[in-house]
Design a protein around this motif. Sequence first.
Motif, PDB file in Angstrom:
ATOM      1  N   LYS A  30      -8.805  12.228   1.893  1.00  9.02           N
ATOM      2  CA  LYS A  30      -7.352  12.317   1.886  1.00  9.02           C
ATOM      3  C   LYS A  30      -6.884  12.882   3.218  1.00  9.02           C
ATOM      4  O   LYS A  30      -7.521  13.716   3.812  1.00  9.02           O
ATOM      5  N   GLY A  42      -0.699   2.692  -3.258  1.00 12.44           N
ATOM      6  CA  GLY A  42      -1.789   3.514  -2.727  1.00 12.44           C
ATOM      7  C   GLY A  42      -2.702   2.714  -1.812  1.00 12.44           C
ATOM      8  O   GLY A  42      -3.046   1.564  -2.119  1.00 12.44           O
ATOM      9  N   ARG A  43      -3.079   3.305  -0.707  1.00 16.14           N
ATOM     10  CA  ARG A  43      -3.879   2.600   0.288  1.00 16.14           C
ATOM     11  C   ARG A  43      -5.329   2.428  -0.151  1.00 16.14           C
ATOM     12  O   ARG A  43      -5.956   1.406   0.120  1.00 16.14           O
ATOM     13  N   ARG A  44      -5.897   3.431  -0.813  1.00 18.50           N
ATOM     14  CA  ARG A  44      -7.289   3.302  -1.236  1.00 18.50           C
ATOM     15  C   ARG A  44      -7.459   2.223  -2.300  1.00 18.50           C
ATOM     16  O   ARG A  44      -8.437   1.470  -2.271  1.00 18.50           O
ATOM     17  N   SER A  70       0.826  -1.210   0.000  1.00 20.64           N
ATOM     18  CA  SER A  70       0.000   0.000   0.000  1.00 20.64           C
ATOM     19  C   SER A  70       0.860   1.261   0.000  1.00 20.64           C
ATOM     20  O   SER A  70       0.435   2.301  -0.500  1.00 20.64           O
ATOM     21  N   GLU A  72      -2.834   4.394   7.323  1.00 22.06           N
ATOM     22  CA  GLU A  72      -3.541   5.594   6.864  1.00 22.06           C
ATOM     23  C   GLU A  72      -3.828   6.533   8.027  1.00 22.06           C
ATOM     24  O   GLU A  72      -3.611   7.749   7.947  1.00 22.06           O
TER      25      GLU A  72
END
Length: 388
Positions: free
Chosen positions: A384, A272-274, A268, A321
């Motif tokens: 975000k 990217g985490r999303r 991630s 996150e």
Amino acid sequence: MEENKKFQQDKVITISFAHFVHDVYTSFLAPILPLLIEKFSLSLSFVSFLTVIQRAPSLFNPVVGYFADIFPIRYVLIAIPALSAVMMSFIGLMPSVSLIVILLLASGIGASLFHVPAPIMVKHVSGNRIGKGMSYFMLGGEIARSLGPLYILGGISLWGLEGTYRLLPLGLLASLLLYFKFRNIPIAGELNKKKKETGAIKVLKEQSRMFVSIGGIFFFTSLVKSSLTTFLPTYMTENGASLWVGGISLSIIQFAGAAGTLFSGSISDKIGRRFTLMFMAIISPFLLLLFVFVSHTMFAIPVLILIGFIMFATIPVLLAEVNTIKSEHSGLINGIFMTLNFAIGALSLLLIGIFGDYLGLKTTYILSAFIGFGAIYFVSRLPKTDRV
């Protein structure tokens, strides 16, 4: 300054080891549930209630987090593995359910005191690789939940349910070792010595959308996760498997979860985490449905491995996150995160137990899978964050 940006692997591993020892003992409940159900003639709803009791202290995690921002609680953290060992090792010896409830409640208090400040310590020693640090931290817990069932079942095989108090010494020894390893690592309150300029209430308002989204993700993913952790040994034994097969099945999914936990944070960090969370939200319910239909075949094990690898990866990604939020109240934020995790998980677990009593576990698994797709919406709503 350079030290703060460096990933300090030795310190991260030390904290992960502490997580491992603690969670070995708190994982004892699920594999012995079939024995407790038989011994005390418990319903699935009441079995769910036992797990809820163990998680109830998590409702006070924000309070723990608030004070962890102010006061160092080093020696509390060091003592917690021994506390958990005492509480969980004596469950089999208890002559009544009420005494078991007291032990589970005490164990839950220890879990709250550990799980809130520990991720802040990980954040401090992970530099700019917070996702990787959180994966290491969560790996300790997942390996513990893999080995914990085998540890308690091994004790039962040797001494019976009433003899599992003999498993206590490992926890006591671990706290002694942690005293020498852990004492020089800063605790949350020591990491935040400067005066706080932002009020706690303002932080809650600023991050409310984040918490709502995380809460939604936790609820829908917990329906899938609770089905295949707490109730997996019961599901297997109801379908003719032995207690050992049920316990081994739980260990398989936990081991796979440990692997997913280890790699998900680093992945991630890069993609990217999303995107990572959305992939897991889509795939996990499909895999639960697949398991229901292959649970009596040789394909059950590979499906459990896939489920574990993907399903358990959600927490370290979300934890990373949350810990990228730029805030002077990181303890409070982590406390709220842990409260959402444990409290909403307990609620979904209670629902699984109630539905299991009325519909049977197989139908409940199928229903949980379809409802679990609701996590997709909340992943898409994640805001975000202001990065550290």
